[in-house]
Design a protein around this motif. Structure first.
Motif, short mmCIF file in Angstrom:
data_model
loop_
_atom_site.label_atom_id
_atom_site.label_comp_id
_atom_site.label_asym_id
_atom_site.label_seq_id
_atom_site.Cartn_x
_atom_site.Cartn_y
_atom_site.Cartn_z
N GLY A 42 62.03 131.58 -8.24
CA GLY A 42 61.28 132.73 -7.75
C GLY A 42 60.96 132.69 -6.28
N ASP A 43 61.07 131.51 -5.66
CA ASP A 43 60.83 131.39 -4.22
C ASP A 43 61.89 132.17 -3.44
N THR A 44 61.54 132.54 -2.23
CA THR A 44 62.50 133.23 -1.36
C THR A 44 63.33 132.21 -0.59
N ILE A 45 64.51 132.67 -0.19
CA ILE A 45 65.36 131.91 0.71
C ILE A 45 65.81 132.91 1.77
N GLU A 46 65.60 132.55 3.03
CA GLU A 46 65.92 133.50 4.08
C GLU A 46 66.52 132.82 5.31
N ILE A 47 67.39 133.56 5.95
CA ILE A 47 68.04 133.09 7.17
C ILE A 47 67.03 133.13 8.30
N GLN A 48 66.95 132.04 9.06
CA GLN A 48 66.06 131.98 10.21
C GLN A 48 66.84 132.30 11.48
N ALA A 49 66.28 133.17 12.29
CA ALA A 49 66.95 133.59 13.53
C ALA A 49 66.84 132.51 14.58
N THR A 65 70.42 127.49 -7.16
CA THR A 65 71.17 128.70 -7.44
C THR A 65 70.39 129.84 -6.81
N THR A 66 71.09 130.64 -6.01
CA THR A 66 70.44 131.71 -5.27
C THR A 66 70.92 133.07 -5.77
N GLU A 67 70.19 134.10 -5.38
CA GLU A 67 70.62 135.46 -5.67
C GLU A 67 70.27 136.32 -4.47
N GLY A 68 71.19 137.20 -4.09
CA GLY A 68 70.90 138.17 -3.04
C GLY A 68 71.14 137.69 -1.62
N ILE A 69 71.84 136.57 -1.45
CA ILE A 69 72.18 136.09 -0.11
C ILE A 69 73.64 135.63 -0.13
N ASP A 70 74.41 136.11 0.84
CA ASP A 70 75.84 135.81 0.89
C ASP A 70 76.06 134.43 1.52
N LEU A 71 76.00 133.41 0.70
CA LEU A 71 76.05 132.03 1.19
C LEU A 71 77.31 131.72 1.97
N VAL A 72 78.48 132.12 1.46
CA VAL A 72 79.73 131.71 2.10
C VAL A 72 79.96 132.34 3.47
N SER A 73 79.20 133.38 3.78
CA SER A 73 79.37 134.00 5.11
C SER A 73 78.51 133.33 6.17
N MET A 95 67.31 138.67 2.73
CA MET A 95 66.53 137.65 2.05
C MET A 95 66.99 137.58 0.60
N GLY A 96 67.03 136.35 0.09
CA GLY A 96 67.41 136.14 -1.29
C GLY A 96 66.29 135.43 -2.03
N LYS A 97 66.61 135.03 -3.25
CA LYS A 97 65.63 134.27 -4.01
C LYS A 97 66.31 133.13 -4.76
N ILE A 98 65.49 132.15 -5.12
CA ILE A 98 65.95 131.00 -5.88
C ILE A 98 65.85 131.35 -7.36
N VAL A 99 66.95 131.22 -8.09
CA VAL A 99 66.92 131.52 -9.53
C VAL A 99 67.00 130.26 -10.38
N ALA A 100 67.35 129.13 -9.77
CA ALA A 100 67.35 127.86 -10.50
C ALA A 100 67.24 126.70 -9.51
N VAL A 101 66.52 125.66 -9.93
CA VAL A 101 66.39 124.41 -9.17
C VAL A 101 66.91 123.33 -10.12
N CYS A 102 68.04 122.72 -9.76
CA CYS A 102 68.76 121.85 -10.70
C CYS A 102 68.93 120.43 -10.15
N THR A 103 68.82 119.46 -11.04
CA THR A 103 69.03 118.06 -10.68
C THR A 103 69.81 117.36 -11.79
N SER A 104 70.37 116.20 -11.44
CA SER A 104 71.03 115.35 -12.43
C SER A 104 70.80 113.89 -12.03
N PRO A 105 70.75 113.00 -13.02
CA PRO A 105 70.51 111.60 -12.72
C PRO A 105 71.74 110.86 -12.19
#
Length: 144
Positions: A137-144, A72-80, A1-11
């Motif tokens: 601060g929200d979590t991000i997790e892989i669903q089985a 932007t996430t932390e603690g989850i290996d996105l590319v795998s 499980m990882g967490k969200i460290v930033a939520v970013c947008t642009s116009p």
């Protein structure tokens, strides 16, 4: 499980995104208020903080959003994560990995500063299967 460290947008497309702290993921659309929303396979982009830190170690003054990623996430290996992987984001949202990396048609400012950029190799894209609020601060997790 990882967490969200930033939520970013642009116009607009093609620019760095700003960390707005929270956002609304809209089913089959993307992050409300972001230039990349729409009915396509790259509705939301994700990049790991660990990838940004690689570029910082190369001497670049970069932060979340500078690679035009939405989350932007932390603690989850996105590319795998294989395409088709489902990710629970925050309390309600659900996304599905649709693409790993991307082709850069033009070299960005970061590429010219460092001679490399992490987003084409280490960023991933999802489409939103179920909407919901997402915040730092929200979590991000892989669903089985």
């Amino acid at each position: 499980m990882g967490k969200i460290v930033a939520v970013c947008t642009s116009p607009k497309k093609g620019m760095r995104k700003k960390n707005v702290g929270e956002g609304l993921l809209v089913e089959n659309h993307g992050i409300q208020g972001d230039a990349h929303v729409g009915d396509w396979h790259r509705q939301v982009s994700l990049l790991a903080l660990e990838s940004i830190e690689k570029m910082q170690k190369m001497g670049l003054d970069v932060k979340p959003g500078d690679f035009a990623e939405n989350l932007t996430t932390e603690g989850i290996d996105l590319v795998s994560l294989p395409i088709g992987t489902k990710l629970k984001i925050g309390e309600q949202a659900l996304g599905e990995v649709t693409q790993i990396g991307k082709e850069c048609h033009t070299r960005c400012a970061i590429y010219y500063q460092a001679g490399d950029c992490v987003m084409p190799k280490e960023g991933i894209f999802i489409r939103v299967l179920a909407g919901g609020k997402v915040k730092v601060g929200d979590t991000i997790e892989i669903q089985a």
